[in-house]
Design an enzyme around this catalytic site. Sequence first.
Site, PDB file in Angstrom:
ATOM      1  N   GLN A  13       0.854  -1.245  -0.140  1.00 50.35           N
ATOM      2  CA  GLN A  13       0.023  -0.090   0.124  1.00 50.35           C
ATOM      3  C   GLN A  13       0.834   1.207  -0.113  1.00 50.35           C
ATOM      4  OE1 GLN A  13      -2.082   0.928   3.707  1.00 50.35           O
ATOM      5  NE2 GLN A  13      -3.302   2.434   2.780  1.00 50.35           N
ATOM      6  N   TYR A 143       2.605  -7.639  16.324  1.00 47.50           N
ATOM      7  CA  TYR A 143       2.997  -6.606  15.307  1.00 47.50           C
ATOM      8  C   TYR A 143       3.723  -5.437  16.219  1.00 47.50           C
ATOM      9  CZ  TYR A 143       2.378  -2.683  11.822  1.00 47.50           C
ATOM     10  OH  TYR A 143       2.579  -1.571  11.115  1.00 47.50           O
ATOM     11  N   ILE A 173      -2.981   4.790   7.407  1.00 50.88           N
ATOM     12  CA  ILE A 173      -2.962   5.399   6.269  1.00 50.88           C
ATOM     13  C   ILE A 173      -3.972   5.083   5.401  1.00 50.88           C
ATOM     14  CG2 ILE A 173      -1.110   5.936   4.329  1.00 50.88           C
ATOM     15  CD1 ILE A 173      -0.094   6.695   6.906  1.00 50.88           C
TER      16      ILE A 173
END
Length: 319
Positions: A13, A143, A173
């Site tokens: 992305q 993560y 984002i």
Amino acid sequence: MAGKILIIGACGQIGTELTLKLRNLYGNQNVIASDIKEGSRELMESGPFEPADANDARRVEALLDQYNISQVYLMAAMLSATAEKAPMKAWSLNMDSLFHILNFAKDKKIEKVFWPSSIAVFGPTTPKNDTPQTTIMEPTTVYGISKQTGERWCEYFHNKYGVDVRSLRYPGIISYKTLPGGGTTDYAIEIFHGALKNNGYTSFLAEDTGLPMMYMDDAIKATVDIMEAPSHKIRVRSSYNLSALSFTPKILAEAIQKEMPEFKIAYEPDFRQKIADSWPSSIDDSEARKDWQWKHDFDLESLVNEMLGGVSEQLRAEK
Ligand SMILES: NC(=O)c1ccc[n+]([C@@H]2O[C@H](COP(=O)([O-])OP(=O)(O)OC[C@H]3O[C@@H](n4cnc5c(N)ncnc54)[C@H](O)[C@@H]3O)[C@@H](O)[C@H]2O)c1
């Protein structure tokens, strides 16, 4: 620029738009895209592409030599929601790939490194509003743990070996050119596809879940700006807080309804709700604004307009 740029994870992305921007700024042949999968047509046709696994240090080193690389942008990672389903794999990708690059920089094979961190470094014990640059960090996702650890190692390699590594804690984002890669903020992209395809969307986060967000163009601008800033201005060598907007699914839905009054939203929170609940609602990024003059351009209204325009154009082109 003395050497060329290598982007690892260029087809994702953020990598896709970052690669196109850097090619635009520094010349197509000077920006080498690499990934384990091929990217969009625009990315593949606009400059060099090399298949490479970020965990394969020998392959990455061969690319550094082949192209005389001086800067690496390491964008490959397993994102928050996907990582919860494969914690050990996520740990290995997110950490080993970073160690390879930091060690190449330590050995002076490359001069400058960009590595993105995330708001996932924070956890449920972190102050939730206007989260400061320096604060309690007890991430509860694999993560987040990998990003927090990565930040510590970046700072260590800078302090101990003089490695010029720069990093941003990206918020969620929002963009339309490339689909998102399995993060907890993906609802804020899917909602536009739902609105334009079906006039409706079922959010996997509850209506009042406030999270920090940013339009892609601002994220790319921040990335280019921090990499172009003189080294002495980068005082934070772990990772900078970075912020533009904060909104909830309800606020985003209302902004879409201003443009599309018939749009309907429903809420069915899933496992990602727990991840979102552990993250800040808004971020204090005054250090980035002070140190290297960070400034965002897109507010909620301009983000909604860009997304509705971009996704509609894509849907028209698909027909
Ligand atoms: N998108 C966001 O909202 C967001 C927010 C915070 C931080 N980030 C960070 O920004 C970076 C880029 O995120 P993104 O959203 O573009 O992710 P993404 O999942 O869209 O892209 C990651 C890319 O890495 C590639 N990749 C995966 N494994 C690889 C491997 N072993 N070797 C080489 N390439 C591999 C994938 O094929 C993919 O193209 C990541 O480090 C992510 O953690 C993203």
